[in-house]
Design an enzyme around this catalytic site. Structure first.
Site, PDB file in Angstrom:
ATOM      1  N   HIS A 188      20.174   5.564  50.576  1.00 29.21           N
ATOM      2  CA  HIS A 188      20.205   6.271  48.967  1.00 29.21           C
ATOM      3  C   HIS A 188      19.907   5.375  47.932  1.00 29.21           C
ATOM      4  O   HIS A 188      19.335   5.795  47.164  1.00 29.21           O
ATOM      5  CB  HIS A 188      21.519   6.950  48.915  1.00 29.21           C
ATOM      6  CG  HIS A 188      21.678   8.082  49.558  1.00 29.21           C
ATOM      7  ND1 HIS A 188      22.363   8.241  50.836  1.00 29.21           N
ATOM      8  CD2 HIS A 188      21.296   9.415  49.445  1.00 29.21           C
ATOM      9  CE1 HIS A 188      22.212   9.443  51.344  1.00 29.21           C
ATOM     10  NE2 HIS A 188      21.488  10.307  50.512  1.00 29.21           N
ATOM     11  N   CYS A 489      12.911  18.457  52.808  1.00 27.26           N
ATOM     12  CA  CYS A 489      13.144  17.855  51.552  1.00 27.26           C
ATOM     13  C   CYS A 489      13.624  16.343  51.734  1.00 27.26           C
ATOM     14  O   CYS A 489      13.936  15.669  50.977  1.00 27.26           O
ATOM     15  CB  CYS A 489      14.505  18.677  50.492  1.00 27.26           C
ATOM     16  SG  CYS A 489      16.030  18.614  51.906  1.00 27.26           S
TER      17      CYS A 489
HETATM   18  C1  PEP Z   1      18.258  14.076  54.044  1.00 31.41           C
HETATM   19  O1  PEP Z   1      19.174  13.694  54.942  1.00 31.41           O
HETATM   20  O2  PEP Z   1      16.926  14.187  54.224  1.00 31.41           O
HETATM   21  C2  PEP Z   1      18.448  14.677  52.611  1.00 31.41           C
HETATM   22  C3  PEP Z   1      17.431  15.120  52.238  1.00 31.41           C
HETATM   23  O3  PEP Z   1      19.829  14.352  52.214  1.00 31.41           O
HETATM   24  P1  PEP Z   1      20.171  13.006  51.774  1.00 31.41           P
HETATM   25  O4  PEP Z   1      19.187  12.079  51.714  1.00 31.41           O
HETATM   26  O5  PEP Z   1      20.685  13.228  50.297  1.00 31.41           O
HETATM   27  O6  PEP Z   1      21.443  12.504  52.834  1.00 31.41           O
END
Ligand code: PEP
Ligand code: MG
Length: 564
Positions: A188, A489
């Site tokens: 993240h 996404c």
């Molecule tokens: C993912 O896991 O690709 C996603 C979009 O969710 P996050 O990155 O917030 O875990």
């Protein structure tokens, strides 16, 4: 010149002085007593002096800060001299002969617990007390204050790793680049750096040892960090500055060369992101990470606060689709009111939709708030749950959404089980969105935060592409005449070559950081839909991640022309 090779996670080239992120303040040993040479009075005085110094430092920062930061710094500076905190710490020194460090640590805990018990606004201050306590302990130990270094001039932040909450508070006017010695490409921290448009490299072993003030060159595409940069590197920074402006321009709708529309949506985490994404021309929001609205919060946001946050985002996209994701807490995004930080293996623990088992009510209250925000807004609101693994979970979530008046429930496909049986799951939900970051981490059993595993943690892995294909097929099987939409996404959508592969595999929308819209649109426009399908088929048939990537890239000459 010394070159450190990391993994580039957010493109951009910059030269600047390094400032190191101080290490987090460690808890003093529970048995830490005051120095036998010191009296209780002297130790109490040592504590007061440190608290006064922390207060003065925070006050002087408040005097030069702007915006919301002023109030936060002023309130925190008051807390450093809070009589309740100092009295409790003084008691620990006199009754238990604790060192000042241990005493303020325990006193901070006590005060924070009391504030949490009071609830509401007071409970929100608990985190500030714990911050102040860490600052006082650092001062007592003669160590740098924790948190992002303060500087009047721009710098490149170096660290071992950053918590998402730290990254979220970075001011891109001052922090002009980010280099961490650990961390993974889909962590993240990397995602937030991309959203801020900050050139960033992770897994750059050794950057945490560069001396404060040393000039370095950072390339967020190649992952290189080079000390004592020369004129050649200076020129590369200049070229990037000139090029980047033209690459970011985007005009909807995004289509292939033959006019097949692939809506490009934005990933956002708060109303400011949404406003920036709308200004960048995003065709809607494909992922609203609601947990990013509330990072660092100790208590569940109340109904009104949630409604206001969501409504502001919906209003930025009147007339467009906004896919809002319910709280995805856990692993590297802990929310104290939802997650247990003591889990032995948090990525496989009670996270995402699963927190509804351990904190019942939070999800339902969030859905009520989403419905209230959607009511009367002009956005077309779709809702999805993170970390869905089974059809029962899908059915339970969809039922809860519908009971709250939310008519378009969907699921994130992030767990391989959901991709494999997507057809069955999508009989119970209206759409799916592929979270390729987690889907890759779980398919390859490679923690997305661990830099050493970057090679495994690669969405170009053939196994990941097969799961994408299976999910799209599941959407077709469940939808019959009207296939259920399957979007992407995860960060894969922001890689222009991979975006073409995804479109070729049949995903209906691509959602990404707003900064990637222009490049993805340009590359998509360079192929027809049937060329994208051929490229995808050829890439997916390769045996390694390197080969899938090469197969796609070699069919997309525009990438080299644009230096991507
Ligand atoms: C993912 O896991 O690709 C996603 C979009 O969710 P996050 O990155 O917030 O875990
Ligand atoms: Mg995820």
């Amino acid at each position: 010149m010394e070159t450190i090779n990391g993994v580039g996670v957010s493109p951009g080239r910059v030269i600047g002085p390094v400032l190191q992120m101080p290490p987090p303040v460690q808890e003093p040993a529970p048995s830490e007593k005051l120095d036998p040479e010191q009296t209780v009075d002297q130790e109490t005085q040592r504590l007061k002096t440190a608290a006064t110094a922390v207060q003065a430092e925070l006050k002087s920062r408040a005097a030069t800060a702007t915006g919301d930061a002023v109030g936060v710094l002023e309130a925190t500076s008051q807390m450093a001299a809070d009589p309740m905190l100092l009295k409790a710490a003084g008691n620990f020194i006199s009754t238990q002969q604790h060192s000042a460090e241990r005493a303020v640590w325990d006193a901070g805990e006590q005060v924070a617990e009391t504030l949490k018990g009071l609830g509401g606004y007071m409970a929100e201050r608990a985190a500030d007390v714990l911050d102040v306590r860490a600052r006082i302990v650092a001062e007592l130990r003669g160590m740098p204050a924790p948190g992002i270094p303060v500087s009047d001039t721009p710098f490149i932040l170096a660290a071992q790793d950053l918590a998402p909450a730290d990254t979220a508070t970075l001011d891109p006017a001052v922090v002009v680049g980010l280099a961490t010695s650990s961390g993974g490409p889909q962590s993240h921290t990397a995602i937030l750096a991309r959203a801020l448009g900050l050139p960033a490299a992770v897994a750059a072993r050794g950057v945490d040892r560069i001396a404060d003030g040393s000039e370095v060159y950072l390339d967020g595409a190649t992952g290189e960090v080079i000390t004592s940069p020369d004129d050649v590197l200076e020129a590369k920074v200049q070229t990037w500055r000139e090029q980047s402006a033209s690459l970011t321009a985007f005009e909807a709708p995004a289509t292939t060369a033959d006019g097949h529309h692939v809506p490009l949506l934005a990933n956002v985490g708060n109303p400011e992101d949404a406003a920036a994404a709308a200004a960048a021309g995003a065709e809607g929001v494909g992922l609203l990470r609601t947990e990013f609205c509330f990072l660092g919060r100790d208590t569940e946001p109340d109904h009104q606060e949630q409604v206001e946050q969501y409504r502001a985002i919906f209003d930025a996209f009147a007339g467009c689709k906004v896919v809002i994701r319910t709280l995805d807490a856990g692993a590297d995004k802990p929310l104290p009111f939802l997650t247990n930080t003591d889990e032995p293996n948090p990525a496989l623990g009670v996270r995402g939709f699963r927190t509804d088992m351990t904190s019942p009510g939070v999800l339902e209250r969030q859905l009520t708030a989403i419905a209230a925000a959607a009511e009367g807004s002009e956005a077309e609101v779709w809702v999805m749950a993170p970390m869905i693994s089974t059809r029962d979970e899908t059915a339970a979530f969809a039922a809860l959404c519908r009971a709250n008046g939310l008519k378009t429930p969907g699921i994130m496909v992030e767990v391989p089980s959901a991709a494999v049986v997507a057809g069955q799951l999508l009989e119970k939900a209206d759409f799916a969105s592929l979270g390729t970051n987690d889907l890759t981490q779980y398919t390859m059993a490679a923690d997305r935060q661990v830099g050493e595993l970057a090679g495994l943690n690669d969405p170009w892995q053939p196994a990941v592409l097969r799961l994408v294909d299976m999910t799209v097929d599941g959407g077709k099987a469940a939808g019959g005449q009207h296939p259920k939409p399957v979007g992407v996404c995860g960060e894969a959508a922001a890689d222009p070559a991979l975006a073409v592969v995804m479109a070729g595999l049949g995903v209906s929308t691509l959602s990404m950081t707003a900064r990637a819209l222009g490049t993805v649109a340009t590359v998509l426009k360079s192929v027809t839909l049937s060329e994208a399908q051929d490229i995808a088929a050829e890439a997916a048939a390769q045996p390694t991640a390197a080969a899938t990537k090469e197969a796609a890239r070699s069919r997309l000459p525009v990438l080299d022309e644009l230096g991507l």
